[in-house]
Design a protein around this motif. Structure first.
Motif, PDB file in Angstrom:
ATOM      1  N   ALA A  20       1.016  53.155  50.639  1.00 21.81           N
ATOM      2  CA  ALA A  20       2.016  54.154  51.025  1.00 21.81           C
ATOM      3  C   ALA A  20       3.284  53.848  50.246  1.00 21.81           C
ATOM      4  CB  ALA A  20       2.265  54.094  52.528  1.00 21.81           C
ATOM      5  N   GLU A  21       3.609  54.673  49.261  1.00 22.26           N
ATOM      6  CA  GLU A  21       4.705  54.392  48.342  1.00 22.26           C
ATOM      7  C   GLU A  21       5.723  55.522  48.340  1.00 22.26           C
ATOM      8  OE1 GLU A  21       4.829  51.523  47.022  1.00 22.26           O
ATOM      9  OE2 GLU A  21       2.758  50.801  47.194  1.00 22.26           O
ATOM     10  N   SER A  22       6.910  55.219  47.865  1.00 20.37           N
ATOM     11  CA  SER A  22       7.945  56.247  47.750  1.00 20.37           C
ATOM     12  C   SER A  22       8.289  56.553  46.292  1.00 20.37           C
ATOM     13  CB  SER A  22       9.213  55.791  48.490  1.00 20.37           C
ATOM     14  OG  SER A  22       9.691  54.567  47.955  1.00 20.37           O
ATOM     15  N   GLN A  23       7.721  55.773  45.356  1.00 19.62           N
ATOM     16  CA  GLN A  23       7.941  56.024  43.928  1.00 19.62           C
ATOM     17  C   GLN A  23       6.833  55.336  43.125  1.00 19.62           C
ATOM     18  OE1 GLN A  23      11.606  54.187  42.650  1.00 19.62           O
ATOM     19  NE2 GLN A  23      11.183  52.279  43.757  1.00 19.62           N
ATOM     20  N   ASP A  24       6.594  55.818  41.912  1.00 20.40           N
ATOM     21  CA  ASP A  24       5.575  55.232  41.022  1.00 20.40           C
ATOM     22  C   ASP A  24       4.277  54.961  41.768  1.00 20.40           C
ATOM     23  OD1 ASP A  24       7.449  55.203  38.932  1.00 20.40           O
ATOM     24  OD2 ASP A  24       8.220  53.257  39.569  1.00 20.40           O
ATOM     25  N   VAL A  25       3.806  55.967  42.500  1.00 22.22           N
ATOM     26  CA  VAL A  25       2.668  55.788  43.401  1.00 22.22           C
ATOM     27  C   VAL A  25       1.422  55.322  42.660  1.00 22.22           C
ATOM     28  CG1 VAL A  25       1.140  56.937  45.047  1.00 22.22           C
ATOM     29  CG2 VAL A  25       3.575  57.515  44.993  1.00 22.22           C
ATOM     30  N   GLU A  26       1.088  55.981  41.561  1.00 21.86           N
ATOM     31  CA  GLU A  26      -0.135  55.631  40.837  1.00 21.86           C
ATOM     32  C   GLU A  26      -0.070  54.206  40.293  1.00 21.86           C
ATOM     33  OE1 GLU A  26      -2.869  57.185  37.055  1.00 21.86           O
ATOM     34  OE2 GLU A  26      -1.260  58.456  37.857  1.00 21.86           O
ATOM     35  N   PHE A  27       1.052  53.822  39.736  1.00 23.70           N
ATOM     36  CA  PHE A  27       1.197  52.472  39.182  1.00 23.70           C
ATOM     37  C   PHE A  27       0.991  51.413  40.261  1.00 23.70           C
ATOM     38  CE2 PHE A  27       3.886  48.733  38.554  1.00 23.70           C
ATOM     39  CZ  PHE A  27       3.380  48.241  37.365  1.00 23.70           C
ATOM     40  N   TYR A  28       1.706  51.565  41.386  1.00 24.66           N
ATOM     41  CA  TYR A  28       1.608  50.559  42.439  1.00 24.66           C
ATOM     42  C   TYR A  28       0.222  50.543  43.084  1.00 24.66           C
ATOM     43  CZ  TYR A  28       6.638  49.700  42.183  1.00 24.66           C
ATOM     44  OH  TYR A  28       7.896  49.355  41.761  1.00 24.66           O
ATOM     45  N   ALA A  29      -0.396  51.706  43.204  1.00 23.51           N
ATOM     46  CA  ALA A  29      -1.726  51.773  43.813  1.00 23.51           C
ATOM     47  C   ALA A  29      -2.757  51.062  42.941  1.00 23.51           C
ATOM     48  CB  ALA A  29      -2.127  53.222  44.042  1.00 23.51           C
ATOM     49  N   LYS A  30      -2.746  51.359  41.641  1.00 22.14           N
ATOM     50  CA  LYS A  30      -3.717  50.737  40.742  1.00 22.14           C
ATOM     51  C   LYS A  30      -3.480  49.235  40.615  1.00 22.14           C
ATOM     52  CE  LYS A  30      -4.928  54.797  37.990  1.00 22.14           C
ATOM     53  NZ  LYS A  30      -4.905  55.440  36.642  1.00 22.14           N
ATOM     54  N   ASP A  31      -2.213  48.842  40.629  1.00 23.42           N
ATOM     55  CA  ASP A  31      -1.895  47.409  40.592  1.00 23.42           C
ATOM     56  C   ASP A  31      -2.443  46.699  41.826  1.00 23.42           C
ATOM     57  OD1 ASP A  31      -0.280  44.987  39.678  1.00 23.42           O
ATOM     58  OD2 ASP A  31       0.622  45.387  41.648  1.00 23.42           O
ATOM     59  N   LYS A  32      -2.262  47.302  42.996  1.00 27.09           N
ATOM     60  CA  LYS A  32      -2.758  46.719  44.242  1.00 27.09           C
ATOM     61  C   LYS A  32      -4.285  46.681  44.266  1.00 27.09           C
ATOM     62  CE  LYS A  32      -1.864  47.181  49.240  1.00 27.09           C
ATOM     63  NZ  LYS A  32      -1.160  47.998  50.260  1.00 27.09           N
ATOM     64  N   LEU A  33      -4.908  47.727  43.741  1.00 26.47           N
ATOM     65  CA  LEU A  33      -6.369  47.800  43.673  1.00 26.47           C
ATOM     66  C   LEU A  33      -6.935  46.611  42.917  1.00 26.47           C
ATOM     67  CD1 LEU A  33      -9.013  49.630  43.991  1.00 26.47           C
ATOM     68  CD2 LEU A  33      -8.421  50.528  41.731  1.00 26.47           C
ATOM     69  N   GLU A  34      -6.331  46.298  41.770  1.00 28.73           N
ATOM     70  CA  GLU A  34      -6.824  45.193  40.943  1.00 28.73           C
ATOM     71  C   GLU A  34      -6.397  43.835  41.487  1.00 28.73           C
ATOM     72  OE1 GLU A  34      -6.615  43.637  36.285  1.00 28.73           O
ATOM     73  OE2 GLU A  34      -5.736  45.571  36.850  1.00 28.73           O
ATOM     74  N   ARG A  35      -5.133  43.739  41.871  1.00 33.29           N
ATOM     75  CA  ARG A  35      -4.579  42.447  42.286  1.00 33.29           C
ATOM     76  C   ARG A  35      -5.227  41.915  43.558  1.00 33.29           C
ATOM     77  NH1 ARG A  35      -0.054  42.183  45.232  1.00 33.29           N
ATOM     78  NH2 ARG A  35       0.418  44.365  44.683  1.00 33.29           N
ATOM     79  N   LYS A  36      -5.644  42.806  44.446  1.00 35.76           N
ATOM     80  CA  LYS A  36      -6.216  42.366  45.719  1.00 35.76           C
ATOM     81  C   LYS A  36      -7.741  42.512  45.774  1.00 35.76           C
ATOM     82  CE  LYS A  36      -1.914  42.922  48.218  1.00 35.76           C
ATOM     83  NZ  LYS A  36      -1.239  43.276  49.479  1.00 35.76           N
ATOM     84  N   ASN A  37      -8.342  42.808  44.608  1.00 34.81           N
ATOM     85  CA  ASN A  37      -9.801  42.854  44.494  1.00 34.81           C
ATOM     86  C   ASN A  37     -10.408  43.869  45.463  1.00 34.81           C
ATOM     87  OD1 ASN A  37     -12.350  42.153  43.484  1.00 34.81           O
ATOM     88  ND2 ASN A  37     -12.632  40.534  45.007  1.00 34.81           N
ATOM     89  N   LEU A  38      -9.848  45.083  45.446  1.00 33.55           N
ATOM     90  CA  LEU A  38     -10.345  46.140  46.309  1.00 33.55           C
ATOM     91  C   LEU A  38     -11.409  46.964  45.592  1.00 33.55           C
ATOM     92  CD1 LEU A  38      -6.912  47.457  47.684  1.00 33.55           C
ATOM     93  CD2 LEU A  38      -8.287  45.523  48.489  1.00 33.55           C
ATOM     94  N   ASP A  39     -12.191  47.705  46.364  1.00 33.41           N
ATOM     95  CA  ASP A  39     -13.156  48.636  45.795  1.00 33.41           C
ATOM     96  C   ASP A  39     -12.550  50.022  45.660  1.00 33.41           C
ATOM     97  OD1 ASP A  39     -15.802  47.088  45.631  1.00 33.41           O
ATOM     98  OD2 ASP A  39     -15.086  46.631  47.650  1.00 33.41           O
TER      99      ASP A  39
END
Length: 402
Positions: A324-343
């Protein structure tokens, strides 16, 4: 959902029989073919003609009444049933079935059926609590029958306590769930987190956020509707949990960390939609802090990152996070996806109208580990939950983890 399903409702003696009439009506309206079997005691509370009018089928009350000479009625009914629900289930009927007695149409049919059987007890609280009744209920469970716990409240006899039959709406929902067709989620163990956390400051204050829990509860409902065994780990909300779901209430980020990590090895899918506090007070006061100065500095410490820990522990589980972001949503989402080893990760911009916390709607984009992504327009949170589980299913098929 119940079209072409044959549901047999057993009605035993009790004032709750009037609820069974409402249940039969709802089942018929939902498309089920409903047959009612009544004991003699049940007829003291409600007439068979009521059930005949509501079900549009013959009502069975006598073991030896055979309307079709080519069939044995109680065996034919037992064989037709997709599910048998005894509601209300009196102490007497529970005792008979627990001990294998078959002295009326209902009990003979119950001994003969191979369909799933559910009992919804209704009786005086002292009768319900009696050791004999509790032993008999345990015996029913040992046979593989399901027992729906009665509700507590004011009883017809004047006592207040546990003994009210489950409501027709809840029983209808249960029947619908038990008659679901197989899906890829049938039998899967799904853990969902929902709502906010509260980080205690003192006995009257806490830090929290605006999460309502609506998305998490919708996700739990959708997973249950697809046949999964669902555990809902939920922070404080004003929502009623969906029936048929194991509910684990928590307060703080630390509570959530403990409850989720200890269950992680036993689940197949985790959808972590809870809005968890990133920081908590370093010191929790035992007494209410009084107003003393114009300013109050509150030292905070970082909470343990549950999602990151799950990513480290992950083996064959499918792990879904939220951003849940207020700016740069795609960047933060993809970063979190990779950094936290999500599917997968479900991202939304909380500043967009109709999206974010405490709305009935949301606008989300789903990003997957295999670089697939899909954007969804404004939708109800119920529909968002449906989309998310569609994406989980598609990812599982692409990744061959079914």
């Amino acid at each position: 959902m119940l079209k072409n399903k044959t549901i047999v409702i057993g009605v035993s003696g009790g004032i709750a029989a009037f609820k069974s009439a409402a249940l039969v009506s709802k089942l018929t309206q939902a498309g089920a073919n409903v047959y009612v079997v009544m004991t003699d005691s049940a007829k003291q509370f409600i007439a068979p003609t009521t059930f005949q009018a509501l079900s549009r089928n013959e009502v069975y009350t006598d073991t030896f009444y055979e309307p079709d000479s080519t069939k044995i009625a109680h065996i034919d009914l037992a064989d037709q049933a997709d599910l048998v629900l005894v509601a209300p289930a009196s102490a007497n009927t529970v005792a008979k079935v627990a001990n294998g007695l078959a002295d009326n149409m209902l009990t003979t049919m119950l001994l003969a059926t191979k369909a799933p059987v559910v009992f919804a007890p209704a009786m005086n609280v002292n009768m319900y609590d009696h050791p004999a009744t509790q032993r008999n209920l345990q015996q029913l469970k040992a046979y593989g029958f399901q027992v729906i716990e009665p509700n507590a409240g004011y009883l017809a006899c004047g006592w207040v306590g546990k003994g009210r039959m489950a409501e027709p709406e809840d029983l209808l929902e249960l029947v619908q769930l038990m008659c679901l067709d197989q899906t890829v989620f049938t039998g899967k163990r799904v853990l969902i987190t929902a709502g906010p956390t509260r980080e205690k400051i003192d006995p009257v204050r806490y830090l929290s956020n605006y999460s309502s829990g609506k998305t998490g509860y919708a996700l739990a409902t959708e997973a249950r509707n697809r046949g999964a065994h669902v555990t809902l780990v939920t922070g404080p909300t004003g929502l009623k949990p969906p029936s048929g779901v194991e509910v684990v209430p928590i307060q703080s980020a630390e509570d959530l960390y403990e409850e989720v990590t200890k269950r992680f090895n036993d689940v197949d899918i985790v959808v972590k939609s809870a809005a968890v506090a990133d920081y908590a007070p370093e010191i929790v006061e035992n007494q209410k802090r009084k107003k003393q100065t114009d300013q109050w500095s509150l030292p905070l410490k970082k909470t343990r990152d549950t999602l990151k820990r799950l990513g480290e522990l992950k083996q064959s589980q499918v792990l879904v996070g939220f951003a849940a972001e207020s700016q740069d949503v795609e960047f933060y989402a993809k970063d979190k996806l990779e950094r936290k080893n999500l599917d997968l990760i479900v991202a939304n911009n909380i500043t967009t109208e109709g999206a974010g916390f405490d709305h009935d709607t949301n606008i989300v984009t789903v990003y997957a580990k295999d670089h697939y992504e899909k954007r969804y327009p404004l939708a109800s949170k119920k529909d968002v939950a449906l989309h998310i589980f569609d994406e989980i299913e598609a990812y599982m098929k692409r990744s061959d983890v079914l």
